[in-house]
Design an enzyme around this catalytic site. Sequence first.
Site, PDB file in Angstrom:
ATOM      1  N   SER A 191      40.344  -3.730 -23.222  1.00 53.75           N
ATOM      2  CA  SER A 191      40.183  -2.338 -23.141  1.00 53.75           C
ATOM      3  C   SER A 191      38.727  -2.443 -23.340  1.00 53.75           C
ATOM      4  O   SER A 191      37.853  -2.357 -22.871  1.00 53.75           O
ATOM      5  CB  SER A 191      41.046  -1.632 -24.151  1.00 53.75           C
ATOM      6  OG  SER A 191      40.936  -0.315 -23.604  1.00 53.75           O
ATOM      7  N   ASP A 212      27.455  -6.104 -15.606  1.00 50.81           N
ATOM      8  CA  ASP A 212      26.919  -5.533 -14.422  1.00 50.81           C
ATOM      9  C   ASP A 212      25.538  -4.929 -14.426  1.00 50.81           C
ATOM     10  O   ASP A 212      24.846  -5.046 -13.584  1.00 50.81           O
ATOM     11  CB  ASP A 212      27.821  -4.092 -14.310  1.00 50.81           C
ATOM     12  CG  ASP A 212      29.112  -4.250 -13.290  1.00 50.81           C
ATOM     13  OD1 ASP A 212      29.477  -5.433 -13.347  1.00 50.81           O
ATOM     14  OD2 ASP A 212      29.812  -3.414 -13.238  1.00 50.81           O
ATOM     15  N   LYS A 260      43.126  -4.607 -19.475  1.00 47.18           N
ATOM     16  CA  LYS A 260      43.794  -3.193 -19.452  1.00 47.18           C
ATOM     17  C   LYS A 260      42.488  -2.357 -19.226  1.00 47.18           C
ATOM     18  O   LYS A 260      41.340  -1.920 -20.089  1.00 47.18           O
ATOM     19  CB  LYS A 260      43.940  -2.810 -21.028  1.00 47.18           C
ATOM     20  CG  LYS A 260      44.332  -1.323 -21.323  1.00 47.18           C
ATOM     21  CD  LYS A 260      44.769  -1.036 -22.801  1.00 47.18           C
ATOM     22  CE  LYS A 260      45.225   0.273 -22.645  1.00 47.18           C
ATOM     23  NZ  LYS A 260      44.178   1.132 -22.666  1.00 47.18           N
TER      24      LYS A 260
END
Length: 447
Positions: free
Chosen positions: A310, A321, A335
């Site tokens: 999470s 990224d 998750k």
Amino acid sequence: MKVSWAKKGLWLSTGAILGAFIVLTSSVLADNAKQPATTPSEKVISQLPLNELRAFVEVFERISKDYVEPVNDKKLLEGAISGMLSSLDPHSAYLSPENFKEMEEHTTGEFGGLGMEVGLEDGFVKVVSPIDDTPAQKAGVKAGDLIIKLDDEPVKGKTLAESVKIMRGKPGSKIKLTIVREGVAKPIVLELTRAVIKVTSVKHKLLPNGMGYVRISQFQLRTGPDLLKAIKKLEKENKKPLNGLVLDLRNNPGGVLRAAVQVADTFLNSGLIVYTKGRVKDSQLSFEAEKGDALNGRPMVVLINEGSASASEIVAGALQDQKRALIAGRNSFGKGSVQTLMPLNNGGAIKLTTARYYTPSGRSIQAKGIVPDVEIDRVKVEKLKAAEFARIKEKDLSGHLLNDTKSKSGAAKDKNDLDSLLANDFELYEALSLLKGMYFTQQMGVK
């Protein structure tokens, strides 16, 4: 940190799963608790499935009249609400007034219990991850363990809330867990002593070669500020800026969304961190970084594993990224959903999945996880006994000349620290090796 959202006052949790430990903001609970519960609109009422509601009332009446023992109406209705939510996904849940009050107490980061994040899988309690320095972690509970018995009571057939209630208890009292672990033929029985769990979410250590190490065990309200303090302490100990940093998110089950955004923002100067999408306007959020990289572009390695969930995945995904850090370890938990806490008129609340979150490039990690840039397998390195590779050296020869230079204590200390890392934490040793390579490449000006 810039945030755009459709409506302020929406509070979200990215904690892995409702369980023995739940992280939410204290102001979340306070603000939401003040909001009056709304009544259904005429439009909603007109769309209610009347035949199914008649069946529900009929079942309710049959149980009330014909069940072998008298059943409390409140218990029946709360069970129906709980079943309605648990049928949606593993993270949506009903919190009774008692459980809701306990959750509010847990937001301080101090609570009683065993110290592990748990969920429900195939009717058994599944350990998402044990929390650092707690009875669960010290007893050897591991991410992925399935708890099949609590003391001598089977878990099968119990709700997650019921199992969690059994695991909680007076500090100092004992509980026996029967665990099934992948790769182990027989169930494992562990005895744990309940304790007051004081979670320190950020720990730090100076590694050899001026490299820093920061461990975040879970994301709490104070995690962002504590991270900055840890970096400053490391730089003070190093007497100059760090050459690089290992950010350890292994077995971090998640926590507060805002804390995850703050941690990612600590190392970014600009760009998107995470955004969420759901069916309602309130669930459309977008978080962007503000100028100010605490490391001024120096290299970073982020360690993750199957217990990183999470909020941990938000941080790892954003830094991956944005090409700000190298992600090392093993695939994360996966998750990618966000839960909203909605207080009810009866003093309880529902925790409802309202959105999915996405990394800056638009990836949803739901049920997939973050794939590391460099995979590090689970291995254990053991030192060979001297007799297995002993050879005669110059110092063993009779009448050899003495060395006329003094050894540098700093170099010896670094070697001892590295030997200890290699023996006790191979993944961190590998992360440090990667970081050193990144640092030297950066110093040479190679892009």
